[in-house]
Write a protein that holds these residues in place. Structure first.
Motif, PDB file in Angstrom:
ATOM      1  N   ALA A   4       0.816  -1.216   0.000  1.00 25.84           N
ATOM      2  CA  ALA A   4       0.000   0.000   0.000  1.00 25.84           C
ATOM      3  C   ALA A   4       0.851   1.268   0.000  1.00 25.84           C
ATOM      4  CB  ALA A   4      -0.934  -0.008   1.215  1.00 25.84           C
ATOM      5  N   GLY A   5       2.171   1.115  -0.099  1.00 27.03           N
ATOM      6  CA  GLY A   5       3.044   2.287  -0.144  1.00 27.03           C
ATOM      7  C   GLY A   5       3.447   2.837   1.202  1.00 27.03           C
ATOM      8  N   CYS A   6       3.249   2.050   2.254  1.00 28.78           N
ATOM      9  CA  CYS A   6       3.605   2.490   3.601  1.00 28.78           C
ATOM     10  C   CYS A   6       5.089   2.268   3.901  1.00 28.78           C
ATOM     11  CB  CYS A   6       2.812   1.709   4.653  1.00 28.78           C
ATOM     12  SG  CYS A   6       1.028   1.912   4.596  1.00 28.78           S
ATOM     13  N   ARG A   7       5.583   3.026   4.851  1.00 21.62           N
ATOM     14  CA  ARG A   7       6.831   2.691   5.519  1.00 21.62           C
ATOM     15  C   ARG A   7       6.445   1.649   6.559  1.00 21.62           C
ATOM     16  NH1 ARG A   7       8.481   8.595   7.399  1.00 21.62           N
ATOM     17  NH2 ARG A   7       6.241   8.660   7.617  1.00 21.62           N
ATOM     18  N   VAL A   8       7.340   0.722   6.863  1.00 20.48           N
ATOM     19  CA  VAL A   8       6.973  -0.359   7.772  1.00 20.48           C
ATOM     20  C   VAL A   8       7.935  -0.440   8.941  1.00 20.48           C
ATOM     21  CG1 VAL A   8       5.785  -1.721   6.012  1.00 20.48           C
ATOM     22  CG2 VAL A   8       8.232  -2.087   6.389  1.00 20.48           C
ATOM     23  N   ALA A   9       7.414  -0.901  10.071  1.00 14.90           N
ATOM     24  CA  ALA A   9       8.209  -1.120  11.278  1.00 14.90           C
ATOM     25  C   ALA A   9       7.713  -2.398  11.941  1.00 14.90           C
ATOM     26  CB  ALA A   9       8.081   0.062  12.237  1.00 14.90           C
ATOM     27  N   LEU A  10       8.640  -3.127  12.520  1.00 17.71           N
ATOM     28  CA  LEU A  10       8.334  -4.375  13.219  1.00 17.71           C
ATOM     29  C   LEU A  10       8.515  -4.165  14.710  1.00 17.71           C
ATOM     30  CD1 LEU A  10       7.824  -7.525  12.701  1.00 17.71           C
ATOM     31  CD2 LEU A  10      10.276  -7.761  13.099  1.00 17.71           C
ATOM     32  N   VAL A  11       7.596  -4.717  15.493  1.00 12.73           N
ATOM     33  CA  VAL A  11       7.772  -4.756  16.950  1.00 12.73           C
ATOM     34  C   VAL A  11       8.063  -6.190  17.357  1.00 12.73           C
ATOM     35  CG1 VAL A  11       6.403  -2.694  17.499  1.00 12.73           C
ATOM     36  CG2 VAL A  11       5.262  -4.917  17.313  1.00 12.73           C
ATOM     37  N   LEU A  16      12.356  -6.206   2.887  1.00 16.00           N
ATOM     38  CA  LEU A  16      12.156  -5.889   4.308  1.00 16.00           C
ATOM     39  C   LEU A  16      13.467  -5.822   5.088  1.00 16.00           C
ATOM     40  CD1 LEU A  16       9.081  -8.208   5.007  1.00 16.00           C
ATOM     41  CD2 LEU A  16       9.070  -5.737   4.611  1.00 16.00           C
ATOM     42  N   ALA A  17      14.586  -6.005   4.400  1.00 17.87           N
ATOM     43  CA  ALA A  17      15.881  -6.136   5.087  1.00 17.87           C
ATOM     44  C   ALA A  17      16.223  -4.929   5.960  1.00 17.87           C
ATOM     45  CB  ALA A  17      16.990  -6.387   4.073  1.00 17.87           C
ATOM     46  N   LYS A  33      13.268 -13.601  10.357  1.00 14.71           N
ATOM     47  CA  LYS A  33      12.940 -13.891   8.955  1.00 14.71           C
ATOM     48  C   LYS A  33      13.105 -12.681   8.039  1.00 14.71           C
ATOM     49  CE  LYS A  33       9.466 -17.240  10.435  1.00 14.71           C
ATOM     50  NZ  LYS A  33       8.031 -17.488  10.545  1.00 14.71           N
ATOM     51  N   LEU A  34      13.399 -11.514   8.585  1.00 13.96           N
ATOM     52  CA  LEU A  34      13.490 -10.310   7.756  1.00 13.96           C
ATOM     53  C   LEU A  34      14.526 -10.459   6.648  1.00 13.96           C
ATOM     54  CD1 LEU A  34      13.194  -7.403  10.353  1.00 13.96           C
ATOM     55  CD2 LEU A  34      11.513  -8.086   8.633  1.00 13.96           C
ATOM     56  N   ALA A  35      15.652 -11.081   6.962  1.00 14.91           N
ATOM     57  CA  ALA A  35      16.723 -11.226   5.975  1.00 14.91           C
ATOM     58  C   ALA A  35      16.301 -12.070   4.778  1.00 14.91           C
ATOM     59  CB  ALA A  35      17.962 -11.827   6.631  1.00 14.91           C
TER      60      ALA A  35
END
Length: 182
Positions: free
Chosen positions: A138-145, A163-164, A156-158
């Motif tokens: 959707a064109g968002c910037r993303v962050a993981l908690v 998503l790296a 699993k990000l790598a």
């Protein structure tokens, strides 16, 4: 700067469960999550929720149960000076062929339409790879908690080149601190 922040629910705002969060009693806020929503709202952000709720399709809980969980979530955020501009949920199972189940971006598009705010440049905060994939779509910037399934997802990000470089935070409180001091 886009002032929209989209949050996954289970694992970001409340404790997640492999057995599904099925009732208001099982909906347990993660420490500091309601205060984080309050902080974001007080800094001028519009906070929305995009959550897969396949437990509805599976018959694990009813719409009334889901409504009660969301009322609890809304009340806890309100007690901290926060509010949710919109809550979008996917009631479908994984084989229903809908366009709203994350990792598809349908829930984010529902939020865009409801709020008349584009998601491009907004933040999508989640605890799973599929949350982040929906945000990117959707064109968002993303962050993981790291709360919920986040610690497992971080490993699993790598495996996902797109998503790296995803920023990772211990919890929603740490994300809120980061975003309100940028």
């Amino acid at each position: 700067m886009n002032k929209l922040i989209i949050l996954d629910r289970d694992g970001v705002l409340n404790e997640d469960s492999d057995d599904y969060v099925k009732s208001v009693d099982e909906w347990i806020a993660i420490d500091g999550s309601a205060a984080a929503v309050g902080k974001l709202c007080q800094q001028g952000f519009e906070v929305a929720v995009a959550t897969n709720q396949s437990g509805l399709a599976r018959g694990y809980f009813s719409q009334a149960d889901l409504d009660a969980m969301h009322h609890k979530m809304i009340a806890l955020a309100a007690a901290e000076g926060g509010q949710f501009a919109h809550i979008a949920w996917c009631p479908h199972g994984p084989d229903d062929g809908c366009d709203c189940r994350k990792p598809l971006p349908g829930l984010i598009h529902q939020i865009e339409q409801a709020l008349h705010i584009p998601a491009k440049g907004a933040w999508m905060v989640g605890d799973s790879i599929r949350d982040l994939e929906a945000g990117l779509a959707a064109g968002c910037r993303v962050a993981l908690v790291r709360t919920g399934k986040g610690a497992k997802s971080e490993a699993k990000l790598a495996q996902h080149p797109q998503l790296a470089d995803t920023p990772v935070f211990n919890n929603l409180s740490d994300f809120a601190e980061f975003i309100t001091t940028v």
